[in-house]
Design a protein around this motif. Structure first.
Motif, PDB file in Angstrom:
ATOM      1  N   ARG A  18      12.630   1.723 -10.339  1.00 43.28           N
ATOM      2  CA  ARG A  18      12.179   1.202  -9.029  1.00 43.28           C
ATOM      3  C   ARG A  18      10.845   0.477  -9.178  1.00 43.28           C
ATOM      4  N   LEU A  19       9.949   1.050  -9.979  1.00 41.49           N
ATOM      5  CA  LEU A  19       8.658   0.409 -10.231  1.00 41.49           C
ATOM      6  C   LEU A  19       8.860  -0.943 -10.910  1.00 41.49           C
ATOM      7  N   GLU A  20       9.739  -1.000 -11.886  1.00 40.70           N
ATOM      8  CA  GLU A  20      10.027  -2.265 -12.567  1.00 40.70           C
ATOM      9  C   GLU A  20      10.606  -3.294 -11.605  1.00 40.70           C
ATOM     10  N   ASP A  21      11.455  -2.858 -10.681  1.00 37.88           N
ATOM     11  CA  ASP A  21      12.024  -3.762  -9.678  1.00 37.88           C
ATOM     12  C   ASP A  21      10.927  -4.356  -8.797  1.00 37.88           C
ATOM     13  N   ILE A  22       9.990  -3.511  -8.396  1.00 38.59           N
ATOM     14  CA  ILE A  22       8.889  -3.978  -7.555  1.00 38.59           C
ATOM     15  C   ILE A  22       8.049  -5.006  -8.304  1.00 38.59           C
ATOM     16  N   VAL A  23       7.704  -4.700  -9.544  1.00 41.24           N
ATOM     17  CA  VAL A  23       6.897  -5.626 -10.349  1.00 41.24           C
ATOM     18  C   VAL A  23       7.613  -6.961 -10.504  1.00 41.24           C
ATOM     19  N   GLU A  24       8.891  -6.906 -10.806  1.00 41.11           N
ATOM     20  CA  GLU A  24       9.675  -8.134 -10.981  1.00 41.11           C
ATOM     21  C   GLU A  24       9.690  -8.960  -9.693  1.00 41.11           C
ATOM     22  N   THR A  25       9.889  -8.301  -8.573  1.00 39.63           N
ATOM     23  CA  THR A  25       9.906  -9.005  -7.289  1.00 39.63           C
ATOM     24  C   THR A  25       8.560  -9.665  -7.005  1.00 39.63           C
ATOM     25  N   LEU A  26       7.487  -8.916  -7.224  1.00 33.23           N
ATOM     26  CA  LEU A  26       6.160  -9.466  -6.954  1.00 33.23           C
ATOM     27  C   LEU A  26       5.816 -10.622  -7.885  1.00 33.23           C
ATOM     28  N   GLU A  27       6.326 -10.585  -9.117  1.00 34.23           N
ATOM     29  CA  GLU A  27       6.042 -11.657 -10.069  1.00 34.23           C
ATOM     30  C   GLU A  27       6.928 -12.883  -9.860  1.00 34.23           C
ATOM     31  N   ASP A  28       8.219 -12.638  -9.636  1.00 32.76           N
ATOM     32  CA  ASP A  28       9.185 -13.734  -9.615  1.00 32.76           C
ATOM     33  C   ASP A  28       9.427 -14.348  -8.241  1.00 32.76           C
ATOM     34  N   ASP A  29       9.398 -13.543  -7.206  1.00 27.68           N
ATOM     35  CA  ASP A  29       9.730 -14.012  -5.868  1.00 27.68           C
ATOM     36  C   ASP A  29       8.829 -13.326  -4.856  1.00 27.68           C
ATOM     37  N   PRO A  30       7.547 -13.675  -4.864  1.00 23.22           N
ATOM     38  CA  PRO A  30       6.591 -12.963  -4.010  1.00 23.22           C
ATOM     39  C   PRO A  30       6.978 -13.038  -2.533  1.00 23.22           C
ATOM     40  N   PRO A  31       7.000 -11.871  -1.879  1.00 24.77           N
ATOM     41  CA  PRO A  31       7.295 -11.844  -0.446  1.00 24.77           C
ATOM     42  C   PRO A  31       6.059 -12.234   0.358  1.00 24.77           C
ATOM     43  N   ALA A  32       6.182 -12.217   1.666  1.00 21.25           N
ATOM     44  CA  ALA A  32       5.041 -12.465   2.557  1.00 21.25           C
ATOM     45  C   ALA A  32       3.958 -11.427   2.284  1.00 21.25           C
ATOM     46  N   LEU A  33       2.744 -11.729   2.670  1.00 23.56           N
ATOM     47  CA  LEU A  33       1.588 -10.896   2.339  1.00 23.56           C
ATOM     48  C   LEU A  33       1.780  -9.439   2.755  1.00 23.56           C
ATOM     49  N   ASP A  34       2.191  -9.182   3.987  1.00 20.85           N
ATOM     50  CA  ASP A  34       2.355  -7.797   4.438  1.00 20.85           C
ATOM     51  C   ASP A  34       3.400  -7.057   3.607  1.00 20.85           C
ATOM     52  N   GLU A  35       4.507  -7.727   3.314  1.00 23.10           N
ATOM     53  CA  GLU A  35       5.550  -7.114   2.491  1.00 23.10           C
ATOM     54  C   GLU A  35       5.053  -6.902   1.066  1.00 23.10           C
ATOM     55  N   ALA A  36       4.288  -7.848   0.549  1.00 20.78           N
ATOM     56  CA  ALA A  36       3.742  -7.716  -0.798  1.00 20.78           C
ATOM     57  C   ALA A  36       2.781  -6.532  -0.876  1.00 20.78           C
ATOM     58  N   LEU A  37       1.957  -6.357   0.147  1.00 19.09           N
ATOM     59  CA  LEU A  37       1.032  -5.222   0.170  1.00 19.09           C
ATOM     60  C   LEU A  37       1.784  -3.897   0.237  1.00 19.09           C
ATOM     61  N   ASP A  38       2.837  -3.845   1.049  1.00 17.70           N
ATOM     62  CA  ASP A  38       3.660  -2.632   1.119  1.00 17.70           C
ATOM     63  C   ASP A  38       4.298  -2.332  -0.233  1.00 17.70           C
ATOM     64  N   ALA A  39       4.827  -3.371  -0.877  1.00 14.21           N
ATOM     65  CA  ALA A  39       5.455  -3.194  -2.186  1.00 14.21           C
ATOM     66  C   ALA A  39       4.434  -2.749  -3.219  1.00 14.21           C
ATOM     67  N   TYR A  40       3.246  -3.349  -3.178  1.00 11.56           N
ATOM     68  CA  TYR A  40       2.186  -2.974  -4.112  1.00 11.56           C
ATOM     69  C   TYR A  40       1.786  -1.516  -3.906  1.00 11.56           C
ATOM     70  N   GLU A  41       1.659  -1.109  -2.654  1.00 15.21           N
ATOM     71  CA  GLU A  41       1.302   0.283  -2.345  1.00 15.21           C
ATOM     72  C   GLU A  41       2.369   1.245  -2.881  1.00 15.21           C
ATOM     73  N   GLU A  42       3.627   0.897  -2.677  1.00 20.23           N
ATOM     74  CA  GLU A  42       4.708   1.732  -3.202  1.00 20.23           C
ATOM     75  C   GLU A  42       4.657   1.761  -4.727  1.00 20.23           C
ATOM     76  N   GLY A  43       4.392   0.607  -5.331  1.00 22.75           N
ATOM     77  CA  GLY A  43       4.310   0.530  -6.788  1.00 22.75           C
ATOM     78  C   GLY A  43       3.205   1.402  -7.359  1.00 22.75           C
TER      79      GLY A  43
END
Length: 67
Positions: free
Chosen positions: A18-43
């Motif tokens: 799951r952590l690898e999925d989050i990192v890949e998403t943030l690197e390859d297809d960054p979401p909107a800022l709020d979603e990116a912050l949520d993903a980063y927090e989960e990561g």
């Protein structure tokens, strides 16, 4: 976004995946800022969980080692 409260039900490998999925998403297809912050927090929470589990495993191995 998955719920961190279900963490005890996940294996180390599932948590790491799951952590690898989050990192890949943030690197390859960054979401909107709020979603990116949520993903980063989960990561960060997942990374801390993985580190804790690795430390626990290392401690167990240390206790079991033959000197």
């Amino acid at each position: 976004m998955s719920d961190p409260s279900d963490a005890p039900d996940r294996s180390f490998e599932e948590t790491l995946e799951r952590l690898e999925d989050i990192v890949e998403t943030l690197e390859d297809d960054p979401p909107a800022l709020d979603e990116a912050l949520d993903a980063y927090e989960e990561g960060v929470a997942l990374a801390n969980e993985c580190l804790s589990r690795l430390e626990d495993a290392e401690q167990r191995m240390s206790e079991l080692s033959i000197e």
